[in-house]
Scaffold this active site. Structure first.
Site, PDB file in Angstrom:
ATOM      1  N   HIS A 162      50.469  35.647  23.015  1.00 47.70           N
ATOM      2  CA  HIS A 162      51.475  35.684  22.160  1.00 47.70           C
ATOM      3  C   HIS A 162      51.947  37.222  21.762  1.00 47.70           C
ATOM      4  O   HIS A 162      51.119  38.071  21.395  1.00 47.70           O
ATOM      5  CB  HIS A 162      50.968  35.004  20.704  1.00 47.70           C
ATOM      6  CG  HIS A 162      52.037  34.963  19.532  1.00 47.70           C
ATOM      7  ND1 HIS A 162      53.112  33.746  19.718  1.00 47.70           N
ATOM      8  CD2 HIS A 162      52.536  35.522  18.668  1.00 47.70           C
ATOM      9  CE1 HIS A 162      54.105  33.745  18.649  1.00 47.70           C
ATOM     10  NE2 HIS A 162      53.638  34.948  17.953  1.00 47.70           N
ATOM     11  N   MET A 222      59.160  42.876  16.919  1.00 43.91           N
ATOM     12  CA  MET A 222      59.786  43.154  15.328  1.00 43.91           C
ATOM     13  C   MET A 222      60.550  44.363  15.719  1.00 43.91           C
ATOM     14  O   MET A 222      60.443  45.420  16.218  1.00 43.91           O
ATOM     15  CB  MET A 222      58.499  43.276  14.336  1.00 43.91           C
ATOM     16  CG  MET A 222      57.682  42.241  14.523  1.00 43.91           C
ATOM     17  SD  MET A 222      56.360  42.341  13.081  1.00 43.91           S
ATOM     18  CE  MET A 222      55.179  41.117  13.392  1.00 43.91           C
ATOM     19  N   MET A 276      61.304  38.448  16.720  1.00 48.73           N
ATOM     20  CA  MET A 276      61.776  38.598  15.287  1.00 48.73           C
ATOM     21  C   MET A 276      62.821  39.823  15.381  1.00 48.73           C
ATOM     22  O   MET A 276      62.648  40.889  14.628  1.00 48.73           O
ATOM     23  CB  MET A 276      60.504  38.995  14.504  1.00 48.73           C
ATOM     24  CG  MET A 276      59.570  37.700  14.253  1.00 48.73           C
ATOM     25  SD  MET A 276      57.942  38.279  13.876  1.00 48.73           S
ATOM     26  CE  MET A 276      57.060  38.571  15.347  1.00 48.73           C
ATOM     27  N   GLY A 306      56.436  39.432  10.018  1.00 46.55           N
ATOM     28  CA  GLY A 306      56.558  41.005   9.623  1.00 46.55           C
ATOM     29  C   GLY A 306      55.047  41.585   9.908  1.00 46.55           C
ATOM     30  O   GLY A 306      55.156  42.525  10.276  1.00 46.55           O
ATOM     31  N   PHE A 307      54.247  40.792   9.420  1.00 45.37           N
ATOM     32  CA  PHE A 307      52.755  41.510   9.440  1.00 45.37           C
ATOM     33  C   PHE A 307      51.552  40.381   9.956  1.00 45.37           C
ATOM     34  O   PHE A 307      51.762  39.289   9.646  1.00 45.37           O
ATOM     35  CB  PHE A 307      52.204  42.073   8.144  1.00 45.37           C
ATOM     36  CG  PHE A 307      53.425  42.990   7.597  1.00 45.37           C
ATOM     37  CD1 PHE A 307      53.392  44.291   8.130  1.00 45.37           C
ATOM     38  CD2 PHE A 307      54.430  42.584   6.770  1.00 45.37           C
ATOM     39  CE1 PHE A 307      54.355  45.076   7.691  1.00 45.37           C
ATOM     40  CE2 PHE A 307      55.502  43.479   6.455  1.00 45.37           C
ATOM     41  CZ  PHE A 307      55.356  44.942   6.709  1.00 45.37           C
ATOM     42  N   GLY A 308      50.702  41.218  10.419  1.00 44.08           N
ATOM     43  CA  GLY A 308      49.438  40.218  10.683  1.00 44.08           C
ATOM     44  C   GLY A 308      48.463  40.171   9.524  1.00 44.08           C
ATOM     45  O   GLY A 308      48.859  41.071   8.497  1.00 44.08           O
ATOM     46  N   GLY A 309      47.451  39.458   9.597  1.00 41.49           N
ATOM     47  CA  GLY A 309      46.500  39.336   8.451  1.00 41.49           C
ATOM     48  C   GLY A 309      46.857  38.937   7.090  1.00 41.49           C
ATOM     49  O   GLY A 309      46.225  39.111   6.158  1.00 41.49           O
ATOM     50  N   GLY A 366      48.180  33.402   9.791  1.00 42.12           N
ATOM     51  CA  GLY A 366      47.082  33.016   8.934  1.00 42.12           C
ATOM     52  C   GLY A 366      46.318  31.813   9.465  1.00 42.12           C
ATOM     53  O   GLY A 366      45.291  31.273   8.605  1.00 42.12           O
ATOM     54  N   GLY A 390      46.015  36.092  15.147  1.00 40.93           N
ATOM     55  CA  GLY A 390      45.639  37.692  15.430  1.00 40.93           C
ATOM     56  C   GLY A 390      44.479  37.936  15.113  1.00 40.93           C
ATOM     57  O   GLY A 390      43.652  38.249  15.797  1.00 40.93           O
ATOM     58  N   SER A 391      44.458  38.397  13.689  1.00 42.18           N
ATOM     59  CA  SER A 391      43.196  38.582  13.124  1.00 42.18           C
ATOM     60  C   SER A 391      41.935  37.774  13.386  1.00 42.18           C
ATOM     61  O   SER A 391      40.622  38.415  13.604  1.00 42.18           O
ATOM     62  CB  SER A 391      43.200  39.008  11.506  1.00 42.18           C
ATOM     63  OG  SER A 391      44.588  39.114  11.364  1.00 42.18           O
TER      64      SER A 391
HETATM   65  C1  DX5 Z   1      53.743  37.612  12.001  1.00 39.37           C
HETATM   66  C2  DX5 Z   1      53.532  37.156  13.519  1.00 39.37           C
HETATM   67  C3  DX5 Z   1      52.206  36.786  13.708  1.00 39.37           C
HETATM   68  C4  DX5 Z   1      50.958  37.405  13.416  1.00 39.37           C
HETATM   69  C5  DX5 Z   1      49.916  36.379  13.225  1.00 39.37           C
HETATM   70  O1  DX5 Z   1      54.641  37.796  11.892  1.00 39.37           O
HETATM   71  O2  DX5 Z   1      54.418  36.510  14.063  1.00 39.37           O
HETATM   72  O3  DX5 Z   1      52.190  36.050  15.131  1.00 39.37           O
HETATM   73  O4  DX5 Z   1      50.483  38.525  14.233  1.00 39.37           O
HETATM   74  O5  DX5 Z   1      48.772  37.249  12.862  1.00 39.37           O
HETATM   75  P1  DX5 Z   1      47.402  36.631  11.951  1.00 39.37           P
HETATM   76  O6  DX5 Z   1      47.054  35.717  12.692  1.00 39.37           O
HETATM   77  O7  DX5 Z   1      46.816  37.816  11.471  1.00 39.37           O
HETATM   78  O8  DX5 Z   1      48.376  35.967  10.933  1.00 39.37           O
HETATM   79 ZN    ZN Z   2      54.136  35.619  15.994  1.00 40.04          ZN
END
Ligand code: DX5
Ligand code: ZN
Length: 222
Positions: free
Chosen positions: A34, A38, A69, A143-146, A176, A196-197
């Site tokens: 994936h 952004m 995105m 917008g962000f991971g984690g 998440g 991700g995380s």
């Molecule tokens: C968020 C991304 C996700 C993100 C998921 O905007 O689209 O793909 O990387 O990260 P986690 O699994 O850490 O929420």
């Molecule tokens: Zn994503």
């Protein structure tokens, strides 16, 4: 119960060795890769674009699941296709003419996806269902991971599942996803889990294998 597809988001990987990280999650049992693109406009963060995807394309034969995105999106679809995307997801909120964007992806010979932010209703999918391979339901604001999983979206997963009926469309959950939240969306009808995380924690191939197996097992147990 069919095996849940696990799609590690490389957003949480070590960008200084992105190629090696993709090879590592591939060997560790990932099903898809994936890639979160952004633009600092549609979402409040900037990551990477088509040249980076092209640079790592040869590191894995797995499906490259490109989550765009970006707004506008139509002018860049060909570049992501040429970079090696197999599946291109656009946000319904980021294109004025969703049907046109999906037609463009189909004309490039790629699989199509539409992503919805947590607050976006599912009605916008109704008249494009026959163009879709994937519906991505965001369980965080993109917008962000984690970030923390938004439980309000679980009900939406079940509604989309009912809307799809027997069409060959997969539901992907993004944001998440953990061992704790995976069963909730899996039970509601999710086919693909982005993580991700929860995949990249630990920082080694062995940790990635353990993490992927744990998420898949939790999802498949429901
Ligand atoms: C968020 C991304 C996700 C993100 C998921 O905007 O689209 O793909 O990387 O990260 P986690 O699994 O850490 O929420
Ligand atoms: Zn994503």
């Amino acid at each position: 119960m069919s095996k849940t597809i696990i799609a590690p988001s490389i957003l949480a990987s070590d960008f200084s060795k992105l190629g090696e990280e993709i090879e590592a999650v591939d060997r560790a049992g990932a099903d898809w890769i994936h890639l979160d693109v952004m633009d600092g406009h549609f979402v409040p963060n900037i990551t990477f674009g088509a040249p980076v995807i092209k640079a790592v394309r040869d590191r894995s034969d797995l499906l490259f699941d490109c989550h765009l995105m970006i707004e506008p999106v139509d002018p860049y679809l060909a570049a992501f296709s040429e970079a090696g995307a197999d599946l291109i997801t656009v946000h319904a909120e980021a294109t004025k003419h969703l049907d046109r964007s999906l037609q463009a992806i189909q004309q490039l010979g790629k699989k199509t996806g539409v992503s919805l932010n947590p607050a976006t209703s599912i009605e916008c999918l109704e008249y494009v269902l026959d163009r879709l391979d994937l519906i991505v339901l965001m369980t965080v604001n993109p917008g962000f991971g984690g970030q923390a999983f938004l439980h309000s979206v679980v009900e939406k997963v079940a509604k989309v599942k009912a809307m799809i009926g027997d069409r060959p469309i997969q539901i992907e959950i993004d944001g998440g996803v953990t061992v704790e939240t995976a069963p909730l969306v899996s039970k509601a009808g999710a086919d693909v889990l982005v993580a991700g995380s929860a995949v990249f924690k630990g920082g080694t191939e062995e940790a990635y294998r353990t993490n992927i197996q744990a998420i898949r097992a939790a999802a498949d147990a429901v």
